[in-house]
Design a protein around this motif. Structure first.
Motif, short mmCIF file in Angstrom:
data_model
loop_
_atom_site.label_atom_id
_atom_site.label_comp_id
_atom_site.label_asym_id
_atom_site.label_seq_id
_atom_site.Cartn_x
_atom_site.Cartn_y
_atom_site.Cartn_z
N LYS A 17 23.58 -34.55 -9.60
CA LYS A 17 23.79 -33.45 -8.52
C LYS A 17 25.35 -32.84 -8.85
N VAL A 18 26.14 -33.72 -9.54
CA VAL A 18 27.40 -33.21 -10.01
C VAL A 18 26.91 -32.31 -11.38
N ASN A 19 26.01 -32.73 -12.21
CA ASN A 19 26.05 -31.93 -13.52
C ASN A 19 25.04 -30.66 -13.02
N ALA A 20 24.12 -30.78 -12.23
CA ALA A 20 23.35 -29.70 -11.69
C ALA A 20 24.55 -28.55 -11.03
N ALA A 21 25.16 -29.02 -10.46
CA ALA A 21 26.47 -28.02 -10.17
C ALA A 21 27.23 -27.41 -11.05
N ILE A 22 27.58 -28.10 -11.98
CA ILE A 22 28.43 -27.53 -12.97
C ILE A 22 27.32 -26.61 -13.86
N VAL A 23 26.37 -26.69 -14.21
CA VAL A 23 25.55 -26.02 -14.74
C VAL A 23 25.13 -24.67 -14.06
N ALA A 24 24.97 -24.72 -12.77
CA ALA A 24 24.77 -23.72 -11.82
C ALA A 24 25.88 -22.88 -11.82
N LYS A 25 27.26 -23.30 -11.77
CA LYS A 25 28.24 -22.76 -11.97
C LYS A 25 28.59 -21.75 -13.10
N SER A 26 28.06 -22.42 -14.26
CA SER A 26 28.34 -21.73 -15.59
C SER A 26 27.23 -20.70 -15.65
N MET A 27 26.22 -20.89 -15.06
CA MET A 27 25.06 -19.79 -15.21
C MET A 27 25.09 -18.57 -14.12
N ARG A 28 26.07 -19.06 -13.30
CA ARG A 28 26.28 -18.00 -12.10
C ARG A 28 24.98 -17.66 -11.32
N GLU A 29 24.26 -18.91 -11.16
CA GLU A 29 23.13 -18.82 -10.38
C GLU A 29 22.60 -20.00 -9.65
N LYS A 30 21.94 -19.90 -8.41
CA LYS A 30 21.51 -21.22 -7.69
C LYS A 30 20.53 -21.81 -8.55
N LEU A 31 20.46 -23.09 -9.02
CA LEU A 31 19.13 -23.71 -9.54
C LEU A 31 18.28 -24.31 -8.66
N ASN A 32 16.98 -24.21 -9.15
CA ASN A 32 15.92 -24.64 -8.03
C ASN A 32 15.55 -26.09 -8.64
N THR A 33 16.23 -26.99 -7.92
CA THR A 33 15.98 -28.35 -8.24
C THR A 33 15.70 -29.20 -7.18
N GLN A 34 15.15 -30.34 -7.26
CA GLN A 34 14.81 -31.14 -6.56
C GLN A 34 15.32 -32.62 -7.10
N ILE A 35 16.24 -33.48 -6.56
CA ILE A 35 16.54 -34.63 -7.05
C ILE A 35 16.12 -35.81 -6.08
N LEU A 36 15.35 -36.70 -6.50
CA LEU A 36 14.91 -37.88 -6.04
C LEU A 36 15.18 -39.16 -6.53
N ALA A 37 15.57 -40.04 -5.55
CA ALA A 37 16.08 -41.35 -5.79
C ALA A 37 14.75 -42.38 -5.67
N SER A 38 14.11 -42.29 -6.74
CA SER A 38 12.76 -43.26 -6.60
C SER A 38 12.22 -43.53 -7.76
N ASP A 39 11.21 -44.42 -7.80
CA ASP A 39 10.68 -45.19 -8.84
C ASP A 39 9.64 -44.14 -9.70
N ALA A 40 10.06 -43.89 -10.87
CA ALA A 40 9.27 -42.63 -11.67
C ALA A 40 7.84 -43.04 -11.86
N THR A 41 7.56 -44.32 -11.80
CA THR A 41 6.14 -44.76 -12.04
C THR A 41 5.13 -44.70 -10.63
#
Length: 185
Positions: free
Chosen positions: A81-105
């Motif tokens: 979440k922190v890294n996505a905010a850093i990248v979004a600020k640099s790009m000057r745009e809202k990123l279309n992301t979803q962050i899930l705390a779950s089992d990848a399998t």
């Protein structure tokens, strides 16, 4: 660790050493994005065992339209979440992301969602034998027909399953991280 290309090129990502054991190396990521460039623009991306989120964030910086990050470790999801905010600020745009705390399998496409064009997977090396068959089941369900899987693994391990082909391997060294570019046969 930095974003190596696209709109956020040069942005430094945060790495919580207590949450991530083996962040993706810049040089390997650069090679991956050079080889997988055709799948990145306007892509829907899935980043499994996302760690810092570096693969998915790099893809967004280079023109992907969406990224879903799946990571079981809650400290790592907070870091994404922190890294996505850093990248979004640099790009000057809202990123279309979803962050899930779950089992990848156990990841499944939500009802009505489009399949992913590009999947990055960087599982714990010590669990590769157990996780790989489960991951190929996920790929079969969520990857677009002409999509690409980038599977990070040590050089002495080849992720394989019936109906899949290893198109290219990046990196070298038996115990060093490599990236296997996989497509449906």
């Amino acid at each position: 660790m930095r974003i190596s290309g696209g709109k956020a090129r040069g942005v430094t990502l945060r790495v919580d050493q207590k949450a991530v054991h083996r962040p993706a190396m810049d040089k390997l990521r650069q090679g991956i994005f050079s080889s997988a460039n055709a799948w990145v623009g306007n892509a829907r991306v899935l980043d499994l065992f996302a760690g810092t989120g570096s693969y998915g964030l790099e893809a967004l910086s280079r023109g992907a339209t969406h990224c879903t990050f799946v990571e079981l470790n809650h400290r790592a999801t907070a870091m994404i979440k922190v890294n996505a905010a850093i990248v979004a600020k640099s790009m000057r745009e809202k990123l279309n992301t979803q962050i899930l705390a779950s089992d990848a399998t156990k990841f499944q496409l939500p009802a009505g969602a489009d399949a992913f064009d590009l999947i990055f997977v960087d599982p714990p090396y010590e669990q590769l034998e157990q996780l790989t068959p489960k991951l190929f089941l996920v790929f079969d369900q969520v990857l677009a027909r002409d999509g690409l899987v980038v599977f990070e693994a040590p050089g002495n391990f080849e992720p394989a399953a019936e109906g899949w082909t290893l198109k290219k391997r990046l990196g070298k060294g038996i115990d060093q991280p490599t990236a296997c570019l996989l497509r449906r046969a």
